[in-house]
Design an enzyme around this catalytic site. Sequence first.
Site, PDB file in Angstrom:
ATOM      1  N   ALA A 162       0.868  -1.179   0.000  1.00  0.00           N
ATOM      2  CA  ALA A 162       0.000   0.000   0.000  1.00  0.00           C
ATOM      3  C   ALA A 162       0.906   1.231   0.000  1.00  0.00           C
ATOM      4  O   ALA A 162       2.068   1.171   0.394  1.00  0.00           O
ATOM      5  CB  ALA A 162      -0.906  -0.005   1.217  1.00  0.00           C
ATOM      6  N   GLY A 210       0.264  -4.863   0.961  1.00  0.00           N
ATOM      7  CA  GLY A 210      -0.923  -4.898   0.122  1.00  0.00           C
ATOM      8  C   GLY A 210      -0.735  -5.691  -1.156  1.00  0.00           C
ATOM      9  O   GLY A 210      -1.696  -6.237  -1.699  1.00  0.00           O
ATOM     10  N   GLU A 254      -1.221  -9.233  -0.180  1.00  0.00           N
ATOM     11  CA  GLU A 254      -2.652  -9.398   0.077  1.00  0.00           C
ATOM     12  C   GLU A 254      -3.432  -9.489  -1.226  1.00  0.00           C
ATOM     13  O   GLU A 254      -4.395 -10.260  -1.339  1.00  0.00           O
ATOM     14  CB  GLU A 254      -3.153  -8.238   0.932  1.00  0.00           C
ATOM     15  CG  GLU A 254      -2.616  -8.268   2.361  1.00  0.00           C
ATOM     16  CD  GLU A 254      -2.983  -7.043   3.165  1.00  0.00           C
ATOM     17  OE1 GLU A 254      -3.680  -7.198   4.178  1.00  0.00           O
ATOM     18  OE2 GLU A 254      -2.572  -5.930   2.777  1.00  0.00           O
ATOM     19  N   GLU A 271       4.148  -5.239   7.603  1.00  0.00           N
ATOM     20  CA  GLU A 271       3.498  -4.054   8.171  1.00  0.00           C
ATOM     21  C   GLU A 271       3.924  -3.746   9.604  1.00  0.00           C
ATOM     22  O   GLU A 271       3.941  -2.576  10.014  1.00  0.00           O
ATOM     23  CB  GLU A 271       1.970  -4.220   8.115  1.00  0.00           C
ATOM     24  CG  GLU A 271       1.362  -4.009   6.740  1.00  0.00           C
ATOM     25  CD  GLU A 271       1.322  -5.274   5.906  1.00  0.00           C
ATOM     26  OE1 GLU A 271       0.619  -5.295   4.892  1.00  0.00           O
ATOM     27  OE2 GLU A 271       2.017  -6.262   6.276  1.00  0.00           O
TER      28      GLU A 271
END
Length: 258
Positions: free
Chosen positions: A64, A109, A112, A132
């Site tokens: 992200a 992300g 993911e 993270e």
Amino acid sequence: MAYENIRLETEDAIAILTIDRPKALNALNSKTLQELESALNSLPGTARALIITGGGDKAFVAGADISEMASISAAQAREFAALGHRTFLALEQLSIPTIAAVNGFALGGGCELALACDLIYASEKAKLGLPEVSLGVIPGFGGTQRLTRVVGKMRAKELVFTGERLDAAKAKEIGLVLEVLPADQLLAHCKAVAGKIQKNGPLAVSQAKRVIEFGADQDLRAANELERQGFAVLFGSEDQKEGMKAFLEKRPAGFTGK
């Protein structure tokens, strides 16, 4: 539809979606997630498989976008996570098989995103992980839950707690990716897999995906009942009649998805 951060192309009945922010290592900001969600909701009806990959030669999706997240509030973080969850759920719930062609960094992300796909293949230079915690947060787009279901609870805890980045070989060893390919063969391999899928009955493939996905969260008796119902309903389709007729006549089936 014109997109700024993604590209959507089709080859025969295969849709190829490329996250295309190479200068940002294809990081997922809000705009990119919104475009991804829009693209997933408007795939061509003729598509029988979807391949997702990253633009450039360094990253699938590096994560992200930290430059966007660094200054947001808890309320804004909640909305950002909701956008990610909604987008990845749309991906997971597509009726067609989805393939992640992990061509480089797939961290946070990006990992993911790959986990929300049905099949994951990686290039030899890929790096995967959920780092993270090194930023003082946890995965926010479903990573803790999907990773646990793929590699098991203890391995998922190890990866999330340590933030370790796995090379492609280790990712394959623990079952996070199916195969590791030379970088210049990755996309061709994914297209070949999608090509095998598209030759089969699309209703049957879709039903198989549904019963595997939903059955995995149920006990064996309930999951087998789901399979029984899925098996039976396909006998009301033209594809079933064509597939079995073609088998008896020793010819390729001409499936129409009806």
